[in-house]
Design an enzyme around this catalytic site. Structure first.
Site, PDB file in Angstrom:
ATOM      1  N   ALA A 275      32.266 -45.591  23.467  1.00 51.46           N
ATOM      2  CA  ALA A 275      32.079 -44.240  23.142  1.00 51.46           C
ATOM      3  C   ALA A 275      32.411 -43.259  24.173  1.00 51.46           C
ATOM      4  O   ALA A 275      32.070 -42.112  24.002  1.00 51.46           O
ATOM      5  CB  ALA A 275      30.419 -44.062  22.938  1.00 51.46           C
TER       6      ALA A 275
ATOM      7  N   PHE B 292      48.264 -30.270  40.191  1.00 52.73           N
ATOM      8  CA  PHE B 292      47.900 -31.441  40.545  1.00 52.73           C
ATOM      9  C   PHE B 292      48.967 -32.364  40.937  1.00 52.73           C
ATOM     10  O   PHE B 292      50.156 -32.059  40.883  1.00 52.73           O
ATOM     11  CB  PHE B 292      47.307 -32.060  39.227  1.00 52.73           C
TER      12      PHE B 292
ATOM     13  N   GLN C  46      44.285 -48.373  40.865  1.00 48.79           N
ATOM     14  CA  GLN C  46      44.778 -47.110  41.770  1.00 48.79           C
ATOM     15  C   GLN C  46      43.360 -46.705  42.452  1.00 48.79           C
ATOM     16  O   GLN C  46      42.576 -46.765  41.914  1.00 48.79           O
ATOM     17  CB  GLN C  46      44.908 -45.853  40.824  1.00 48.79           C
TER      18      GLN C  46
ATOM     19  N   HIS D 223      42.087 -43.677  44.392  1.00 48.60           N
ATOM     20  CA  HIS D 223      42.018 -42.115  44.758  1.00 48.60           C
ATOM     21  C   HIS D 223      41.535 -41.908  46.181  1.00 48.60           C
ATOM     22  O   HIS D 223      40.907 -42.469  46.732  1.00 48.60           O
ATOM     23  CB  HIS D 223      40.937 -41.517  43.764  1.00 48.60           C
TER      24      HIS D 223
ATOM     25  N   LEU E 133      33.544 -39.315  43.730  1.00 47.06           N
ATOM     26  CA  LEU E 133      35.011 -38.691  43.621  1.00 47.06           C
ATOM     27  C   LEU E 133      35.048 -37.346  43.908  1.00 47.06           C
ATOM     28  O   LEU E 133      34.176 -36.505  43.512  1.00 47.06           O
ATOM     29  CB  LEU E 133      35.681 -38.656  42.366  1.00 47.06           C
TER      30      LEU E 133
ATOM     31  N   GLU F 296      41.105 -34.554  42.774  1.00 45.73           N
ATOM     32  CA  GLU F 296      42.344 -33.959  43.227  1.00 45.73           C
ATOM     33  C   GLU F 296      42.436 -32.654  43.105  1.00 45.73           C
ATOM     34  O   GLU F 296      43.339 -31.688  43.672  1.00 45.73           O
ATOM     35  CB  GLU F 296      43.183 -34.673  42.560  1.00 45.73           C
TER      36      GLU F 296
ATOM     37  N   ARG G 113      48.818 -40.097  44.344  1.00 46.06           N
ATOM     38  CA  ARG G 113      47.782 -40.896  44.710  1.00 46.06           C
ATOM     39  C   ARG G 113      48.011 -42.273  45.715  1.00 46.06           C
ATOM     40  O   ARG G 113      47.306 -42.184  46.595  1.00 46.06           O
ATOM     41  CB  ARG G 113      46.889 -41.302  43.658  1.00 46.06           C
TER      42      ARG G 113
ATOM     43  N   HIS H   1      39.740 -46.245  41.579  1.00 49.37           N
ATOM     44  CA  HIS H   1      39.643 -45.056  40.741  1.00 49.37           C
ATOM     45  C   HIS H   1      39.815 -45.530  39.220  1.00 49.37           C
ATOM     46  O   HIS H   1      39.244 -45.180  38.262  1.00 49.37           O
ATOM     47  CB  HIS H   1      40.367 -44.024  41.231  1.00 49.37           C
TER      48      HIS H   1
ATOM     49  N   ARG I 152      49.097 -44.027  37.771  1.00 40.54           N
ATOM     50  CA  ARG I 152      48.851 -43.033  37.024  1.00 40.54           C
ATOM     51  C   ARG I 152      48.931 -41.642  37.851  1.00 40.54           C
ATOM     52  O   ARG I 152      48.430 -41.417  38.901  1.00 40.54           O
ATOM     53  CB  ARG I 152      47.463 -43.124  36.379  1.00 40.54           C
TER      54      ARG I 152
HETATM   55  C1  LIG Z   1      34.982 -40.009  38.621  1.00 44.56           C
HETATM   56  C2  LIG Z   1      36.125 -39.754  37.526  1.00 44.56           C
HETATM   57  C3  LIG Z   1      36.745 -38.576  37.378  1.00 44.56           C
HETATM   58  C4  LIG Z   1      37.994 -38.820  36.502  1.00 44.56           C
HETATM   59  N1  LIG Z   1      38.780 -37.613  36.393  1.00 44.56           N
HETATM   60  C5  LIG Z   1      39.796 -37.560  35.619  1.00 44.56           C
HETATM   61  C6  LIG Z   1      40.392 -36.495  35.319  1.00 44.56           C
HETATM   62  O1  LIG Z   1      40.271 -35.433  35.663  1.00 44.56           O
HETATM   63  N2  LIG Z   1      41.509 -36.454  34.403  1.00 44.56           N
HETATM   64  C7  LIG Z   1      41.894 -37.653  34.093  1.00 44.56           C
HETATM   65  O2  LIG Z   1      42.881 -37.572  33.194  1.00 44.56           O
HETATM   66  N3  LIG Z   1      41.356 -38.688  34.268  1.00 44.56           N
HETATM   67  C8  LIG Z   1      40.320 -38.794  35.063  1.00 44.56           C
HETATM   68  N4  LIG Z   1      39.581 -40.123  35.171  1.00 44.56           N
HETATM   69  C9  LIG Z   1      39.858 -41.022  34.405  1.00 44.56           C
HETATM   70  C10 LIG Z   1      39.372 -41.085  33.254  1.00 44.56           C
HETATM   71  O3  LIG Z   1      38.101 -40.085  33.140  1.00 44.56           O
HETATM   72  C11 LIG Z   1      38.885 -42.514  32.575  1.00 44.56           C
HETATM   73  O4  LIG Z   1      40.058 -43.311  32.583  1.00 44.56           O
HETATM   74  C12 LIG Z   1      38.630 -42.335  31.110  1.00 44.56           C
HETATM   75  O5  LIG Z   1      37.289 -41.656  31.188  1.00 44.56           O
HETATM   76  C13 LIG Z   1      38.216 -43.896  30.342  1.00 44.56           C
HETATM   77  O6  LIG Z   1      37.990 -43.520  29.037  1.00 44.56           O
HETATM   78  P1  LIG Z   1      37.508 -44.783  28.084  1.00 44.56           P
HETATM   79  O7  LIG Z   1      37.359 -43.800  26.738  1.00 44.56           O
HETATM   80  O8  LIG Z   1      38.796 -45.478  28.158  1.00 44.56           O
HETATM   81  O9  LIG Z   1      36.157 -45.413  28.701  1.00 44.56           O
HETATM   82  P2  LIG Z   1      34.945 -44.845  29.242  1.00 44.56           P
HETATM   83  O10 LIG Z   1      34.945 -43.391  29.124  1.00 44.56           O
HETATM   84  O11 LIG Z   1      34.813 -45.577  30.482  1.00 44.56           O
HETATM   85  O12 LIG Z   1      33.957 -45.535  27.963  1.00 44.56           O
HETATM   86  C14 LIG Z   1      33.741 -47.054  27.979  1.00 44.56           C
HETATM   87  C15 LIG Z   1      32.904 -47.028  26.960  1.00 44.56           C
HETATM   88  O13 LIG Z   1      32.764 -48.636  26.580  1.00 44.56           O
HETATM   89  C16 LIG Z   1      31.419 -48.786  26.381  1.00 44.56           C
HETATM   90  N5  LIG Z   1      31.324 -50.231  26.818  1.00 44.56           N
HETATM   91  C17 LIG Z   1      32.020 -50.940  28.039  1.00 44.56           C
HETATM   92  N6  LIG Z   1      31.630 -52.202  27.874  1.00 44.56           N
HETATM   93  C18 LIG Z   1      30.846 -52.406  26.909  1.00 44.56           C
HETATM   94  C19 LIG Z   1      30.125 -53.449  26.067  1.00 44.56           C
HETATM   95  N7  LIG Z   1      30.321 -54.784  26.714  1.00 44.56           N
HETATM   96  N8  LIG Z   1      29.657 -53.377  24.968  1.00 44.56           N
HETATM   97  C20 LIG Z   1      29.475 -52.103  24.294  1.00 44.56           C
HETATM   98  N9  LIG Z   1      30.001 -50.959  25.006  1.00 44.56           N
HETATM   99  C21 LIG Z   1      30.652 -51.264  26.005  1.00 44.56           C
HETATM  100  C22 LIG Z   1      30.762 -47.913  27.367  1.00 44.56           C
HETATM  101  O14 LIG Z   1      29.238 -47.856  26.993  1.00 44.56           O
HETATM  102  C23 LIG Z   1      31.346 -46.552  27.016  1.00 44.56           C
HETATM  103  O15 LIG Z   1      31.034 -45.865  25.961  1.00 44.56           O
HETATM  104  C24 LIG Z   1      38.328 -39.958  36.146  1.00 44.56           C
HETATM  105  C25 LIG Z   1      37.590 -41.152  36.318  1.00 44.56           C
HETATM  106  C26 LIG Z   1      36.537 -41.078  37.069  1.00 44.56           C
HETATM  107  C27 LIG Z   1      35.833 -42.397  37.256  1.00 44.56           C
END
Ligand SMILES: Cc1cc2nc3c(=O)[nH]c(=O)nc-3n(C[C@H](O)[C@H](O)[C@H](O)COP(=O)(O)OP(=O)(O)OC[C@H]3O[C@@H](n4cnc5c(N)ncnc54)[C@H](O)[C@@H]3O)c2cc1C
Length: 574
Positions: A12, A115, A235, A237, A247, A250, A281, A347, A389
Site C-alpha cells: 500500500a 537535486f 544505493q 544515500h 535520512l 538531498e 549519490r 537507501h 537512481r
Molecule cells: C527516508 C526515505 C526518503 C525518500 N525520499 C524520496 C524522495 O524524496 N523522492 C523519491 O523519489 N524517492 C524517495 N525515496 C524512495 C521512495 O520513497 C521509495 O522507493 C518508495 O516509497 C517505495 O514505494 P513502494 O510503493 O514501492 O513501496 P513502499 O512505500 O515501501 O510500500 C511497501 C508496501 O508493501 C507492503 N508489504 C511489504 N511486504 C509485505 C508482505 N510480506 N505482506 C504484505 N504487505 C507487504 C508494506 O506494508 C507497504 O504497504 C525515499 C526513501 C526513503 C527510505
C-alpha cells in the site's frame, strides 16, 4: 478463510495505491499490506518528485531523459526512461487535481528545487526539477492516494502478511496471507496479483529504510523461480544522520547545504568540481567514505558534517522543517547553529523483479512472462534507474508504472477465468507456519539478523572487492544454516511479530545472497556498484543487466541486453 477478488495488490505504498486507483470501477480490486497503509515507507519520502514542468526555469523532458540515462551509468533501459519522463508533467497535474498540497512559487505555480544530477541542456548546469511539498512530499502524496482509495471504497486487508504466492498449472492464482490481528491464514484467489512490496534496505546495518523494508515480495518471487534483475546495485544515500542512518534528504544540499571534513574543507570541490555537493549519490557517498578512510572524518570518527548554518533560520524552518526537527529530536543539536554529523546510509535498491513496460513479470532473459503476476515500485526493475537512481525519480517511477500496471491488469483479466487454489498449496503454507511455531530452535532471530546486517555492511556496501564478496557470501551461507534452527518463543496467534520477523529474516538472507552473488559476478565499477579491484566501467563486457536465478546449487547469474535508443555511453565526468 478463502476470499476472491479480480485483482489483488500486495503493498500500500505509492506504487500499490496508484495501481488500485486505476482499477476502480472496472474490476473488483483489493489491497493487502503488512503495515497500516499510510505507514508504508513511501510516506517517509522527503525531497520531492521530478517533472520537467519548467516552472522556475526552462526545462525539457529530453534533458530529464539524458540526466536519468547518465545517472543510471547507461544501464537504465532508455525506452522505459522515456515513457517515465514524458509522463511526468501529467503525473504532477493529476496529483494536484487529486488534492496534493504542493509548495508554491510567489506567483502560485508549483515550486521546484535543485537535486543531485538534475541539469539543463544535457548536463551544462543544474536545473530546478523536483516538485515538492516542503520536505514531506511522500507523506502528502500517500495520504492523498489513500483518501482516493477510501473514496472509491477499495477493499483493504491491513496488517495482513503475504506468506506465499500461489500458482496453478498455468499462472499465478492468488496469495496466502497471515492476518496479524487474528493469527488466521487467508487464501485470496485473484486473476491478477501485483507485487508492490517496496525495497529491502533493512538488509544493512545503517539504513534510511523503515522496519517494513525487508524485501519480502522480491524474495517470494525468487523462491517461485523468478529471477531478480540488477541486484548488485544498492544505493547508499550520502547523508544519513550519524549514527542512526535516518535520512537528511538531498533537499538539504539542494537548498544550499554543503559537506565539510575535519579541516572544515568543502571536500566535494575536489571530487566533483562542477556540481560539487550535488553530484550523484554514489559519487558523494564514496567521497565521504574516502575522507573518513583518509582520517579526515570529524573527531577521527566515521562521519563528516553537513553544514546548513549559512542558510539562516527562516529558510531552514520553511523548506527543511522535517529534517531540522529530526536533527533536534534524534541528535539533540540545532541545525540553524550546528553542523549535522552524517554518514552514508543504505537507501534504495535499483534492482528487483524484472518487468516489461506494463508491469508484467518476466521470467527469463528472452522476455517470457509469468501470467497473472505483475510488479511495480521499488520491488520491481523495469529498469529506469539502471546502476544508480537520481533523487526524486523513485516517486515518479512508482506513479507512472503503478498506473501502467493497473491499466494492464484490468485489460488482461478480461481474458482470464477465475483460478482455483488447490488444497495442496494451502496445506503447504499451513504446515510451514506450524513448523516454525513448533520448532524448538536454539537460534534467535535478533542475533542472526544483526550478523547479517554487519556482513552486508562490511562486504556488500559502498566499496566492494572479490575477497570481501566471497567472505560475505560465506558469512551469509553460514547464517542460512543457523536460520534452519531459528526458534520462535512467542506461541500466541494474534500479533505474533516474532513469527513475522522470523519469516522476514528468511527473505532477507535469500536476498543478501542474491545481492552478493550478483556483485561478485560484475567485474567492473558502474553506478552504485564500486569494485576496488575493477575500478573502471567495462562497457565491452558489462553493458548488460544481470539476472540472478534460484537453483538448487544456489544463485546463478546470467545477463540480458540493455535497451539503448538515444544516448550511447559516454565517460563519466563529475
Ligand atoms: C527516508 C526515505 C526518503 C525518500 N525520499 C524520496 C524522495 O524524496 N523522492 C523519491 O523519489 N524517492 C524517495 N525515496 C524512495 C521512495 O520513497 C521509495 O522507493 C518508495 O516509497 C517505495 O514505494 P513502494 O510503493 O514501492 O513501496 P513502499 O512505500 O515501501 O510500500 C511497501 C508496501 O508493501 C507492503 N508489504 C511489504 N511486504 C509485505 C508482505 N510480506 N505482506 C504484505 N504487505 C507487504 C508494506 O506494508 C507497504 O504497504 C525515499 C526513501 C526513503 C527510505
Amino acid at each position: 478463510m478463502n476470499i476472491k477478488h479480480d485483482i489483488l495488490i500486495v503493498g500500500a505504498g505509492l506504487a500499490g495505491l496508484r495501481a488500485a486507483v486505476e482499477c476502480v470501477g472496472q474490476a473488483d480490486v483489493a489491497v493487502v499490506s503488512k503495515v497500516f497503509p499510510t505507514r508504508s515507507h513511501s510516506g517517509a519520502a522527503q525531497g520531492g518528485i521530478t517533472a520537467s514542468l519548467g516552472n522556475e526555469e526552462e526545462d525539457q523532458w529530453e534533458w530529464h531523459l539524458f540526466d536519468t540515462v547518465k545517472g543510471s551509468d547507461y544501464l537504465g533501459d532508455q525506452d522505459a526512461i522515456e515513457i517515465m519522463v514524458r509522463d511526468a508533467s501529467r503525473v504532477i497535474y493529476e496529483l494536484e487535481h487529486m488534492g496534493v498540497p504542493f509548495s508554491r512559487t510567489p506567483e502560485g505555480k508549483i515550486a521546484q528545487r535543485n537535486f543531485g544530477g538534475h541539469t539543463r541542456d544535457f548536463g551544462k548546469k543544474p536545473v530546478k526539477r523536483a516538485c515538492y511539498a516542503a520536505d514531506r512530499t511522500g507523506r502528502v502524496v500517500l495520504d492523498t492516494l489513500y483518501d482516493q482509495c477510501l473514496r472509491h471504497q477499495i477493499k483493504f486487508y491491513p496488517e495482513n502478511y503475504l506468506l506465499s504466492l500461489v500458482f496453478d498449472e498455468k499462472r499465478c492464482a492468488g496469495v496466502a496471507t497471515y492476518d496479524l490481528t487474528t493469527g488466521e491464514l487467508h487464501f485470496i484467489q485473484a486473476k491478477a496479483v501485483l507485487l508492490a512490496t517496496g525495497g529491502c534496505g533493512r538488509l544493512y546495518k545503517t539504513t534510511s529504510n523503515g522496519f517494513a523494508s525487508t524485501g519480502d515480495g522480491m524474495s517470494l518471487a525468487f523462491r517461485s523461480g523468478i529471477p531478480l534483475q540488477d541486484m548488485e546495485f544498492v544505493q547508499f544515500h550520502p547523508t544519513g544522520l550519524y549514527p542512526l542512518g535516518i535520512l537528511a534528504s538531498e533537499a538539504a544540499r539542494g537548498e544550499g547545504g554543503v559537506l565539510r571534513n575535519r579541516l572544515g574543507e568543502r571536500f566535494m570541490e575536489r571530487y566533483a568540481p562542477t556540481v560539487k555537493d550535488l553530484a550523484a549519490r554514489d559519487v558523494v557517498s564514496r567521497a565521504i567514505l574516502t575522507e573518513i578512510r583518509e582520517r579526515r572524518g570529524i573527531g577521527a570518527k566515521d562521519y563528516v558534517h553537513l553544514d546548513l548554518t549559512h542558510l539562516g533560520e527562516e529558510k531552514i524552518e520553511k523548506r527543511l522543517w522535517e529534517i531540522a526537527s529530526f536533527v533536534r529530536i534524534y541528535l539533540g543539536i540545532d541545525p540553524v547553529y550546528d553542523p549535522i554529523p552524517v554518514q552514508p546510509t543504505c537507501h534504495y535498491i535499483m534492482g528487483g523483479i524484472p518487468t516489461d513496460l506494463d508491469g508484467r513479470v518476466l521470467i527469463n532473459e528472452n522476455g517470457s512472462i509469468a501470467p497473472g503476476l505483475y510488479a511495480a515500485g521499488e520491488c520491481a526493475c523495469v529498469s529506469v534507474h539502471g546502476a544508480n537512481r537520481l533523487g526524486c525519480n523513485s516517486l515518479l517511477d512508482l506513479l507512472v508504472f503503478g498506473r501502467r500496471s493497473g491499466l494492464t491488469m484490468k485489460r488482461d483479466i478480461l481474458q482470464y477465468e477465475a483460478p482455483i487454489l488447490s488444497n495442496g498449496s494451502t496445506r503447504s503454507v499451513d504446515s510451514k507456519i506450524r513448523g516454525l511455531l513448533n520448532h524448538q530452535g536454539r537460534e534467535k532471530c535478533d542475533s542472526v539478523r544483526k550478523e547479517m546486517q554487519t556482513v552486508m555492511m562490511e562486504y556488500g556496501s559502498v566499496f566492494r572487492n572479490e575477497e570481501g564478496l566471497k567472505k560475505g557470501l560465506e558469512g551469509i551461507r553460514s547464517l542460512k544454516e543457523r536460520y534452519k534452527d531459528i526458534g520462535v518463543s512467542d506461541k500466541k496467534k494474534a500479533f505474533n511479530y516474532e513469527l513475522m520477523e522470523a519469516i522476514e529474516l528468511g527473505h532477507q538472507l535469500d536476498l543478501s545472497e542474491a545481492i552478493l552473488a550478483s556483485a561478485l559476478h560484475r567485474r567492473e565499477s558502474r553506478g552504485a556498484h564500486w569494485r576496488e579491484d575493477f575500478p573502471q566501467r567495462a562497457d565491452r563486457y558489462y553493458l548488460k543487466h544481470s539476472l540472478v536465478f534460484p537453483t538448487p546449487r544456489g544463485p546463478e547469474v546470467r545477463y540480458k541486453p540493455v535497451k539503448i535508443t538515444r544516448f550511447q555511453p559516454e565517460a563519466r565526468v563529475y
